[in-house]
Write a protein that holds these residues in place. Structure first.
Motif, PDB file in Angstrom:
ATOM      1  N   GLN A 139       0.835  -1.213   0.000  1.00  0.00           N
ATOM      2  CA  GLN A 139       0.000   0.000   0.000  1.00  0.00           C
ATOM      3  C   GLN A 139       0.864   1.255   0.000  1.00  0.00           C
ATOM      4  O   GLN A 139       0.584   2.214  -0.722  1.00  0.00           O
ATOM      5  N   LYS A 140       1.899   1.254   0.833  1.00  0.00           N
ATOM      6  CA  LYS A 140       2.800   2.404   0.887  1.00  0.00           C
ATOM      7  C   LYS A 140       3.491   2.609  -0.449  1.00  0.00           C
ATOM      8  O   LYS A 140       3.649   3.741  -0.921  1.00  0.00           O
ATOM      9  N   ALA A 144       3.076   5.813  -3.126  1.00  0.00           N
ATOM     10  CA  ALA A 144       4.241   6.626  -3.493  1.00  0.00           C
ATOM     11  C   ALA A 144       4.547   6.572  -4.985  1.00  0.00           C
ATOM     12  O   ALA A 144       5.493   7.204  -5.447  1.00  0.00           O
ATOM     13  N   THR A 145       3.757   5.823  -5.738  1.00  0.00           N
ATOM     14  CA  THR A 145       4.017   5.647  -7.174  1.00  0.00           C
ATOM     15  C   THR A 145       2.934   6.346  -7.991  1.00  0.00           C
ATOM     16  O   THR A 145       1.748   6.169  -7.734  1.00  0.00           O
ATOM     17  N   ASN A 146       3.351   7.128  -8.966  1.00  0.00           N
ATOM     18  CA  ASN A 146       2.401   7.848  -9.819  1.00  0.00           C
ATOM     19  C   ASN A 146       2.378   7.234 -11.218  1.00  0.00           C
ATOM     20  O   ASN A 146       3.418   6.897 -11.781  1.00  0.00           O
ATOM     21  N   VAL A 147       1.174   7.087 -11.749  1.00  0.00           N
ATOM     22  CA  VAL A 147       1.003   6.580 -13.117  1.00  0.00           C
ATOM     23  C   VAL A 147       0.180   7.603 -13.896  1.00  0.00           C
ATOM     24  O   VAL A 147      -0.936   7.946 -13.493  1.00  0.00           O
ATOM     25  N   PRO A 148       0.707   8.124 -15.007  1.00  0.00           N
ATOM     26  CA  PRO A 148      -0.039   9.110 -15.802  1.00  0.00           C
ATOM     27  C   PRO A 148      -1.352   8.522 -16.336  1.00  0.00           C
ATOM     28  O   PRO A 148      -1.435   7.318 -16.628  1.00  0.00           O
ATOM     29  N   ILE A 187       0.591  -0.167 -11.186  1.00  0.00           N
ATOM     30  CA  ILE A 187       1.543   0.168 -10.130  1.00  0.00           C
ATOM     31  C   ILE A 187       2.081  -1.106  -9.478  1.00  0.00           C
ATOM     32  O   ILE A 187       3.288  -1.227  -9.242  1.00  0.00           O
ATOM     33  N   GLU A 188       1.203  -2.055  -9.208  1.00  0.00           N
ATOM     34  CA  GLU A 188       1.641  -3.308  -8.599  1.00  0.00           C
ATOM     35  C   GLU A 188       2.644  -4.021  -9.499  1.00  0.00           C
ATOM     36  O   GLU A 188       3.650  -4.557  -9.029  1.00  0.00           O
ATOM     37  N   GLN A 189       2.361  -4.023 -10.774  1.00  0.00           N
ATOM     38  CA  GLN A 189       3.278  -4.654 -11.727  1.00  0.00           C
ATOM     39  C   GLN A 189       4.638  -3.960 -11.729  1.00  0.00           C
ATOM     40  O   GLN A 189       5.687  -4.614 -11.798  1.00  0.00           O
TER      41      GLN A 189
END
Length: 347
Positions: A139-140, A144-148, A187-189
């Motif tokens: 989750q953290k 913290a990860t951004n996807v356009p 994001i998980e990938q």
């Protein structure tokens, strides 16, 4: 004493789901993950802002003084003072100036997170601990990860094209309905790909216990068999798996192992305690039964109190409050049982 300040939330698609209802989790998260708010499930009726202390001490103890122990774990005065100030909205700031009964009531509240973490560490299996901590770490990482949006849209169009090729276009929901889910998957990938980057996966052909390695970390045959049990509905085991398929299976098992390791290394002790305590608490609460009679008695008590207070606001019908009343009673039963056997000593 460690303060519990981080909450667990939605589970990742790669990891196990919570064992109890979301409603319980949501109702209890305030106690563990928001220090600055009054805990919703703990009632500190013993503290009276207008009462006089047993005796006013010329000098109170230092901030580092131990004011209580909980099963041998220490609580220092600074922590009690800070909690008391927040609990009373700054009206009382010195723990030592409270009457003894009120000090004990406050310490019992402070003891709850400690007791929860202690119980969780003792009673949860290693598999549960790994899954819970992995979920929190994931989750953290996701947060913290951004996807356009363009990348999410491109992924959606790819799925749509594949469905069209298979004549299943009518099954694809509109983009807005699945946008967040697709974003989470991307994001998980990405997170998993980063963990796997450079990690060499190899099969161990000459061991009765080790299936292989991801980097220097062993993947046991028991771990792989548990994964195969889920993936193949018990049809395959490591022993019956063709050799050419073994590395592919290890590649499927490796991410969970890497995430569990990253969680242990990447989460603070406080975050780990919180996650385990929350999960253990949910499990226990889901097993506590509350009868209709208990809930109705509680409702009638509230009804009488509302009448005495001459509150003009109309009390909702019992059917509207039934669920929350049962949850409240279950929480009280849980706390009473948890603290009953705890050794809490004032200093």
């Amino acid at each position: 004493m460690k303060k519990i300040v981080v909450a667990i939330g939605l589970s990742s698609g790669l990891l196990i789901q919570s064992a109890s209802a979301d409603a319980l989790k949501n109702s209890l998260s305030g106690m563990l993950n928001k220090k600055e708010e009054t805990p919703a499930m703990v009632n500190l009726n013993g503290i009276s802002l207008g009462s006089k202390p047993d005796r006013v001490k010329p000098k109170t103890r230092s901030a580092k003084a131990v004011i209580a122990t909980v099963n041998g774990m220490e609580i220092v005065k600074k922590e009690a003072d800070n909690y008391l100030s927040k609990r009373t909205k700054g009206k009382i700031k010195d723990f030592d100036l409270l009457p003894k009964k009120q000090r004990l009531a406050l310490v019992k509240e402070l003891a709850l997170p400690m007791l929860l973490a202690e119980k969780a560490k003792k009673e949860l299996s290693s598999e549960e601990k790994d899954a819970v901590l992995s979920r929190v770490w994931m989750q953290k990482s996701v947060a913290a990860t951004n996807v356009p949006d363009e990348q999410v849209r491109a992924a959606y169009e790819k799925i749509k094209a594949q469905a069209k090729a298979q004549s299943a276009l009518q099954q694809i929901p509109p983009f807005e309905a699945v946008k967040d889910r697709i974003k989470l998957q991307i994001i998980e990938q990405q997170v998993v790909a980063q963990l796997l980057n450079g990690a060499k996966i190899r099969v161990e052909p000459s061991s009765d216990t080790i299936a292989g390695y991801v980097g220097m970390m062993a993947l046991t045959i028991d771990e792989v068999n548990k994964a195969l049990q889920i993936r193949t509905n018990g049809k395959m085991t490591w022993a019956t798996l063709p050799e050419k398929e073994r590395k592919r299976v290890l590649q499927m098992v490796a991410p969970a192992k890497l995430i569990a390791l990253a969680a242990k290394n990447g989460l603070s002790n406080e975050e780990q305690d919180t996650a385990l305590a929350n999960y253990w608490m949910q499990k226990k609460l889901s097993r506590i039964s509350v009868t209709d009679e208990e809930a109705k008695r509680r409702y009638e008590k509230i009804k009488k109190m509302a009448k005495r207070s001459q509150n003009k606001k109309k009390l909702p019908e019992y059917t509207e409050l039934e669920k929350s009343l049962k949850m409240q009673i279950a929480q009280e039963k849980f706390i009473e049982k948890l603290t009953k056997k705890a050794k809490i000593t004032l200093k």
